[in-house]
Motif scaffolding. Structure first.
Motif, PDB file in Angstrom:
ATOM      1  N   ARG A 142     -26.759  -3.115 -38.254  1.00 11.64           N
ATOM      2  CA  ARG A 142     -28.030  -2.724 -39.122  1.00 11.64           C
ATOM      3  C   ARG A 142     -27.832  -1.106 -39.031  1.00 11.64           C
ATOM      4  O   ARG A 142     -28.056  -0.532 -40.296  1.00 11.64           O
ATOM      5  CB  ARG A 142     -29.305  -3.009 -38.558  1.00 11.64           C
ATOM      6  N   GLN A 143     -27.770  -0.802 -37.859  1.00 12.10           N
ATOM      7  CA  GLN A 143     -27.807   0.810 -37.928  1.00 12.10           C
ATOM      8  C   GLN A 143     -26.584   1.749 -38.713  1.00 12.10           C
ATOM      9  O   GLN A 143     -26.341   2.728 -39.061  1.00 12.10           O
ATOM     10  CB  GLN A 143     -27.720   1.269 -36.524  1.00 12.10           C
ATOM     11  N   CYS A 144     -25.342   0.666 -38.870  1.00  8.32           N
ATOM     12  CA  CYS A 144     -24.240   1.064 -39.362  1.00  8.32           C
ATOM     13  C   CYS A 144     -24.095   0.644 -40.846  1.00  8.32           C
ATOM     14  O   CYS A 144     -23.227   0.876 -41.434  1.00  8.32           O
ATOM     15  CB  CYS A 144     -23.073   0.496 -38.675  1.00  8.32           C
ATOM     16  N   ASP A 145     -25.232   0.125 -41.326  1.00  4.51           N
ATOM     17  CA  ASP A 145     -25.552  -0.382 -42.626  1.00  4.51           C
ATOM     18  C   ASP A 145     -24.516  -1.403 -43.099  1.00  4.51           C
ATOM     19  O   ASP A 145     -23.800  -1.549 -44.221  1.00  4.51           O
ATOM     20  CB  ASP A 145     -25.300   0.675 -43.746  1.00  4.51           C
ATOM     21  N   LEU A 146     -24.083  -2.396 -42.159  1.00  6.01           N
ATOM     22  CA  LEU A 146     -23.193  -3.470 -42.321  1.00  6.01           C
ATOM     23  C   LEU A 146     -24.040  -4.867 -42.578  1.00  6.01           C
ATOM     24  O   LEU A 146     -23.275  -5.814 -43.186  1.00  6.01           O
ATOM     25  CB  LEU A 146     -22.144  -3.524 -41.401  1.00  6.01           C
ATOM     26  N   ASP A 147     -25.230  -5.011 -41.881  1.00  4.85           N
ATOM     27  CA  ASP A 147     -25.812  -6.072 -41.902  1.00  4.85           C
ATOM     28  C   ASP A 147     -26.115  -6.907 -43.117  1.00  4.85           C
ATOM     29  O   ASP A 147     -26.184  -8.106 -43.117  1.00  4.85           O
ATOM     30  CB  ASP A 147     -27.218  -5.945 -40.963  1.00  4.85           C
ATOM     31  N   ARG A 148     -26.158  -6.203 -44.374  1.00  3.15           N
ATOM     32  CA  ARG A 148     -26.554  -6.477 -45.514  1.00  3.15           C
ATOM     33  C   ARG A 148     -25.469  -7.381 -46.134  1.00  3.15           C
ATOM     34  O   ARG A 148     -25.813  -8.226 -46.938  1.00  3.15           O
ATOM     35  CB  ARG A 148     -26.859  -5.611 -46.418  1.00  3.15           C
ATOM     36  N   HIS A 149     -24.369  -7.348 -45.638  1.00  2.00           N
ATOM     37  CA  HIS A 149     -23.215  -8.106 -46.195  1.00  2.00           C
ATOM     38  C   HIS A 149     -23.300  -9.498 -45.459  1.00  2.00           C
ATOM     39  O   HIS A 149     -22.558 -10.385 -46.267  1.00  2.00           O
ATOM     40  CB  HIS A 149     -21.916  -7.580 -45.755  1.00  2.00           C
ATOM     41  N   PHE A 150     -23.879  -9.745 -44.604  1.00  2.00           N
ATOM     42  CA  PHE A 150     -23.611 -11.037 -43.825  1.00  2.00           C
ATOM     43  C   PHE A 150     -25.023 -12.018 -44.086  1.00  2.00           C
ATOM     44  O   PHE A 150     -26.047 -11.639 -43.900  1.00  2.00           O
ATOM     45  CB  PHE A 150     -23.347 -10.842 -42.366  1.00  2.00           C
TER      46      PHE A 150
END
Length: 239
Positions: A142-150
């Protein structure tokens, strides 16, 4: 049938440490007035981690441990093995480092990762994480802004099963409600991320970012040397 699900390893596939473990541990120790050699910390960490995973696999879950307790023990033993004798300093140091690794402070996104995730999403693929990580991973993503892809994040802690056990891949397939031949996995470890998903009936790609010789047991078509190559591979027939 058309590929429907792409699962991802995380460490050294999508994210990597900003600095080697030894340097990060040394920097935090220095703040607390402790002088410890970063090389000694690096060597000690690898030894302690390997032994702890062997004795208490998958964060000791089956032996009644929590991942928090498991990691604090690993970090504490790393400092002791590196020559730190101040027990009063070790515990708070280990706790602080555990918390630091919950955040994006110590992690960075690998080159090409954001573009690869975006590209795979635009191809209509559903995506998920399958990782031998602990409960901190969702917050890190989430903090690396990758969570939205999964669609979901399946860690070995949440699954109660660690790669290369085929059960963790079968659990991911069940959560996504797709057949094995409709799914592929991407990661950097031959056993955990290439061989195991194929044994579970999935396709898989092995990420090799360095310049060493390609893994001889893996067909060249199944190796990617950069994440940018992935979307091109996915347009081909995956055998």
């Amino acid at each position: 049938m058309r590929l429907k699900l792409l699962t991802w390893d995380v460490k050294d596939t999508l994210l990597r440490l900003r600095l080697p473990i030894g340097q990060q541990y040394q920097a935090e120790a220095k703040v607390r007035g402790l002088q410890v050699d970063s090389g000694a910390l690096e060597t000690s960490f690898r030894q302690v981690y390997r032994n702890h995973w062997r004795l208490f696999p998958n964060y000791g879950l089956s032996q009644g441990m929590t991942s928090h307790q498991w990691w604090v023990d690993v970090v504490s033993q790393t400092f002791r093995l590196s020559g730190v004798r101040d027990e009063g300093a070790i515990q708070p140091l280990a706790e602080k480092l555990y918390q630091d690794f919950c955040t994006a402070k110590n992690w960075e996104v690998l080159p090409g990762a954001r573009e690869a995730l975006q590209g795979c999403g635009e191809m209509g693929l559903r995506m998920a994480v399958v990782s031998n990580f602990d409960r901190r991973l969702e917050e890190i993503l989430r903090q690396c802004d990758l969570d939205r892809h999964f669609d979901f994040v399946l860690t070995s802690e949440s699954a109660g099963i660690a790669k290369p056990d085929l059960g963790i891949f079968r659990k991911a397939l069940s959560l996504a409600n797709v057949a094995p031949h409709q799914a592929a996995h991407v990661g950097d470890d031959y056993v955990n991320d290439y061989k195991a998903p194929r044994q579970a009936g999935m396709c898989s790609f092995l990420l090799q970012l360095d310049t060493r010789q390609p893994e001889e047991r893996v067909p060249a078509d199944h190796i990617i040397q950069s994440l940018e190559q992935l979307t091109h591979k996915l347009h081909k027939d995956i055998k």
